[in-house]
Write an enzyme that holds these catalytic residues in place. Structure first.
Site, PDB file in Angstrom:
ATOM      1  N   LYS A  91      -6.691  -4.817  -3.299  1.00  0.00           N
ATOM      2  CA  LYS A  91      -7.372  -5.469  -2.174  1.00  0.00           C
ATOM      3  C   LYS A  91      -8.374  -4.489  -1.551  1.00  0.00           C
ATOM      4  O   LYS A  91      -8.066  -3.307  -1.395  1.00  0.00           O
ATOM      5  CB  LYS A  91      -6.354  -5.950  -1.141  1.00  0.00           C
ATOM      6  CG  LYS A  91      -5.497  -4.847  -0.530  1.00  0.00           C
ATOM      7  CD  LYS A  91      -4.419  -5.458   0.369  1.00  0.00           C
ATOM      8  CE  LYS A  91      -3.568  -4.412   1.049  1.00  0.00           C
ATOM      9  NZ  LYS A  91      -4.243  -3.552   2.005  1.00  0.00           N
TER      10      LYS A  91
ATOM     11  N   CYS B 252      -2.137  -2.550   7.686  1.00  0.00           N
ATOM     12  CA  CYS B 252      -2.108  -3.472   6.540  1.00  0.00           C
ATOM     13  C   CYS B 252      -0.891  -4.392   6.535  1.00  0.00           C
ATOM     14  O   CYS B 252      -0.981  -5.527   6.059  1.00  0.00           O
ATOM     15  CB  CYS B 252      -2.233  -2.691   5.243  1.00  0.00           C
ATOM     16  SG  CYS B 252      -3.896  -1.998   5.066  1.00  0.00           S
TER      17      CYS B 252
ATOM     18  N   ASP C  95       0.792  -1.245   0.000  1.00  0.00           N
ATOM     19  CA  ASP C  95       0.000   0.000   0.000  1.00  0.00           C
ATOM     20  C   ASP C  95       0.827   1.300   0.000  1.00  0.00           C
ATOM     21  O   ASP C  95       0.443   2.261   0.693  1.00  0.00           O
ATOM     22  CB  ASP C  95      -0.960   0.007   1.193  1.00  0.00           C
ATOM     23  CG  ASP C  95      -1.948  -1.138   1.158  1.00  0.00           C
ATOM     24  OD1 ASP C  95      -1.884  -1.965   0.240  1.00  0.00           O
ATOM     25  OD2 ASP C  95      -2.795  -1.222   2.068  1.00  0.00           O
TER      26      ASP C  95
HETATM   27  C1  C5J Z   1      -3.118   0.561   5.496  1.00  0.00           C
HETATM   28  C2  C5J Z   1      -4.815   1.801   6.629  1.00  0.00           C
HETATM   29  N1  C5J Z   1      -2.608   0.371   4.279  1.00  0.00           N
HETATM   30  N2  C5J Z   1      -3.982   2.241   7.574  1.00  0.00           N
HETATM   31  N3  C5J Z   1      -4.373   1.048   5.589  1.00  0.00           N
HETATM   32  O1  C5J Z   1      -2.446   0.328   6.487  1.00  0.00           O
HETATM   33  O2  C5J Z   1      -5.987   2.093   6.674  1.00  0.00           O
END
Ligand code: C5J
Length: 225
Positions: free
Chosen positions: A133, A166, A28
């Site tokens: 995702k 994540c 991400d």
């Molecule tokens: C991730 C989030 N990628 N913090 N998402 O950690 O909402």
């Protein structure tokens, strides 16, 4: 691939990996989390906290590309009609903008919008795999598990953002599926430095209950050995 395996200095113990069965998974690293005006900032977070992970990831990514390992990038986000976005996720809290609302980088956390894309410094090559995702974990409602099986992957070098959300969710999902997860500490970041610390501690505690924790220098050293 120069050497078939390498030993990475890690906690709670060094780990030897067969590189042909190892993938780098970058979680991400999207503008929506990293830049002002995206999803992360709408939740009230200081997005500058995440910048420190970029350079370590870039260094590992370059070495892993040279070594010929499989590279997988993930992106959290939703379909434009929000059909894959649970109301519990969309409606919670009091963000300045909600998922799907128009923002300065397009609709917040929506696939295809500028904010959903990966930051230029870590942009995937055409040959690399990108997993979209809807949730925090990379396995839930994606083809990630099938792809890892197809390539015979048993070990994951994991980095990205955020450490406790994540990254941790994906590591836990992977651990239950039998993957050895080696998390690159300086290649992860959180909006909350204390959650970053604890997120890593939780992975390596109890003899490595979810996996191993290393850093980018140790990965580079193992790849070069
Ligand atoms: C991730 C989030 N990628 N913090 N998402 O950690 O909402």
């Amino acid at each position: 691939m120069a050497n078939s395996s390498g030993t990475i200095a890690a906690e709670p113990a060094p780990i030897t990996l067969d590189w042909s069965k190892t993938a780098l998974v970058i979680i991400d690293m999207q503008r929506d989390f990293m830049e002002p005006g995206g999803f992360g900032e709408t939740l009230g977070n200081d997005v500058s906290q995440l910048a420190r992970a970029v350079q370590p990831i870039a260094t590992v990514l370059a070495a892993v590309r040279d070594a010929g390992l499989l590279v997988v990038h993930t992106r959290e986000g939703h379909l434009p009609d929000l059909s894959d976005a649970p109301p519990a996720k969309v409606e919670r809290g009091a963000p300045s903008l909600r998922i799907g609302d128009p923002g300065p980088m397009g609709r917040i956390l929506i696939r295809g919008e500028a904010g959903h894309d990966i930051i230029p410094e870590l942009y995937p090559l055409e040959s690399e795999i990108v997993i979209d995702k809807p949730g925090k974990g990379a396995f839930y409602a994606t083809e990630f598990g099938d792809i890892l099986q197809k390539y015979g992957i048993e070990n994951l070098l994991v980095c990205g953002v955020t450490t406790e959300v994540c990254v941790n969710t994906t590591v836990r999902e992977a651990n239950d599926r039998g993957y050895r997860c080696v998390v690159i500490s300086d290649g992860c970041a959180s909006y909350f430095p204390e959650f970053h610390e604890m997120g890593l501690k939780m992975i390596k505690a109890q003899g490595g209950i979810f996996g191993w924790v290393t850093d980018s220098a140790a990965v580079l050293e193992a790849l070069a050995a």
